[in-house]
Design an enzyme around this catalytic site. Structure first.
Site, short mmCIF file in Angstrom:
data_model
loop_
_atom_site.label_atom_id
_atom_site.label_comp_id
_atom_site.label_asym_id
_atom_site.label_seq_id
_atom_site.Cartn_x
_atom_site.Cartn_y
_atom_site.Cartn_z
N SER A 162 0.84 -1.19 0.00
CA SER A 162 0.00 0.00 0.00
C SER A 162 0.88 1.25 0.00
CB SER A 162 -0.96 -0.03 1.19
OG SER A 162 -1.98 0.94 1.02
N HIS A 187 -4.79 -5.28 -1.88
CA HIS A 187 -5.52 -5.21 -0.62
C HIS A 187 -6.51 -6.38 -0.54
CE1 HIS A 187 -3.81 -1.21 -0.90
NE2 HIS A 187 -4.20 -0.94 0.33
N GLU A 215 -1.65 -2.32 -8.27
CA GLU A 215 -2.90 -2.62 -7.57
C GLU A 215 -3.40 -1.34 -6.94
OE1 GLU A 215 -3.49 -2.59 -3.98
OE2 GLU A 215 -1.53 -1.69 -3.65
#
Length: 361
Positions: A156, A331, A263
Site C-alpha cells: 500500500s 488489498h 494494484e
C-alpha cells in the site's frame, strides 16, 4: 480510514517538476539527506539481496506512514511477527500518532533508519500503510541501507519506500503483507517460498479458485489475459496511486525494460483511468516490458461509467506488450509477496508471473 481519504485530506501540493526536483537535490531536504544528482544509479551499484528469514531472527517493527487506531492493534502486530518465529524490536516512536500520521516525519524516518543501523535487527516489517511514506523519502539514509541490506516488507503506502530504496540503494525490497494483519494459509505459503525458502523458479500470485474469507460472498478468482506474449524484466511497482505520486521525483524507479505490477483500493474506474493516463503521458507505460494488474478492490462505481476491466484493457491496448490481470497482489487477504527488483518472466498467454531468481542470500 481508507488510504484515498487520507490522500484527499493531505495532498494539496502538486508534484515537483524536473526543474524543481533538480533544485531540491542541490539545496534543501534532499541535499541534507545525502542525495545528490551525482549519486550512482542502482544499475551501476549492483543489486543486493538481503538474508533469508530464519526462525529466531529479530524483526524491527516500524510505522513509516499511518498508525493503527489503537495500541492493542500494535501489540497484535507484534504477536503476528512472533507467531512467524521472530523476536520483535519496536521502533522508539512506534506508538506515536499525529492525526493521520504515525508521529512527525522526522520521528518516523528516525525509527526506519535506526532499524537498518542496528546490527541486532535482521529484517524490517511495516505495521501498516495508510499515508505518509512519500513525506519521509528525503530523510531516508540510502547509503546506510545499501551497507546493511535487510528484508523490508509492506505494501500500500509502503510502495513509495519499496521502490525508492530499490532505486537509490540497489537493495531488493518486498511488496507483501503488513504486520497488523492475519496471515492466511495462502499468504503464509507465498511469503515463505519467497523469503524463507528462496525458491526459484517459482510462480507468484497464482490465484486460489475461490475467495472463502469469512463473511464474504464466495467468488471465483480469475486471470484475465489482456495481451499475450512473453517478457522478462525486473519487477517494479505496487500501489498505483503511490507509483503515480513518484513520477517526476528523484525517487521514482527506472521503468525501462521492467515488468510493472499495479494494484489499488477504493479507487473508482475513472480515477484509475486518470492515474494510468498520467503514467502513459509521462512515457512510463511505453517503457516497460510487461504489466501485471493485481486486485483493484472496493472500487466505487455508479452511474454511467466504464468497468474496471474496460479501463485496464483500454489504457494498455496499444503498448504491444503482455498484460495480465488478476494475480493476488493488493488489498486482499490472500496475498502474494512480490520482490521489487527481482528478475521475473510474464507469460501473457498462460497468465503467469514466474520469479526467475532467488531473492535472498
Amino acid at each position: 480510514m481508507q488510504r484515498r481519504t487520507l490522500i484527499q485530506s493531505m495532498m494539496s501540493t502538486p508534484l515537483l517538476g524536473a526543474a524543481a526536483a533538480s533544485a531540491a537535490r542541490d539545496s534543501g531536504p534532499l541535499a541534507s539527506a545525502g542525495y545528490s544528482s551525482s549519486d550512482s544509479s542502482q544499475k551501476s551499484m549492483g543489486l543486493l539481496r538481503p538474508k533469508r528469514l530464519e526462525a529466531g531472527m529479530t524483526v524491527g517493527l516500524v510505522t513509516p506512514a499511518s498508525n493503527a487506531w489503537e495500541d492493542e492493534d500494535i501489540r497484535f502486530a507484534g504477536d503476528v511477527v512472533r507467531s512467524l518465529g521472530f523476536e520483535v524490536k519496536e521502533g522508539k516512536h512506534l506508538y506515536r500518532r499525529t492525526q493521520y500520521l504515525a508521529g512527525p516525519d522526522a520521528a518516523r524516518a528516525e525509527d526506519f533508519n535506526q532499524m537498518f543501523a542496528d546490527s541486532h535487527v535482521d529484517a524490517v516489517f511495516c505495521l501498516r500503510g495508510g499515508y505518509g511514506t512519500p513525506r519521509i523519502l528525503p530523510m531516508i539514509d540510502y547509503g546506510l541501507i545499501r551497507n546493511n541490506p535487510k528484508v523490508l516488507l509492506g505494501y500500500s503506502d509502503i510502495t513509495a519506500l519499496l521502490n525508492a530504496i530499490y532505486h537509490r540503494s540497489g537493495v531488493m525490497t518486498f511488496h507483501g503483507p503488513i504486520a497488523a494483519q492475519n496471515f492466511t494459509d495462502y499468504t503464509l505459503a507465498e511469503y515463505q517460498k519467497v523469503l524463507v525458502h528462496g525458491e526459484r523458479p517459482v510462480p507468484l500470485g497464482a490465484p486460489p479458485p475461490f475467495d472463502t474469507a469469512p463473511g464474504r460472498v464466495e467468488k471465483r478468482n480469475r486471470i484475465t489475459r489482456f495481451a499475450g506474449g512473453r517478457a522478462r524484466g525486473r519487477l517494479i511497482g505496487g500501489n498505483l496511486s503511490l507509483m503515480t505520486s513518484l513520477v517526476g521525483t528523484p525517487f521514482e524507479p527506472d521503468y525501462r525494460g521492467k515488468i510493472l505490477f499495479l494494484e489499488d483500493v477504493s479507487e473508482a474506474p475513472y480515477r484509475v483511468d486518470r492515474m494510468l493516463t498520467q503514467l502513459w503521458l509521462a512515457g512510463k507505460l511505453q517503457q516497460v516490458a510487461g504489466i501485471v494488474f493485481g486486485k483493484f478492490t472496493d472500487a466505487e462505481a455508479s452511474g454511467n461509467t466504464f468497468s474496471m476491466e474496460h479501463v485496464l484493457r483500454e489504457r494498455t491496448a496499444d503498448l504491444g506488450i503482455p498484460v495480465v490481470r488478476g494475480l493476488m497482489i493488493g488489498h486482499v487477504e490472500d496475498q502474494t509477496t512480490v520482490p521489487v527488483g527481482a528478475m521475473a518472466e510474464l507469460d501473457g498467454d498462460a497468465g503467469t508471473l514466474v520469479l526467475r531468481e532467488s531473492v535472498v542470500s
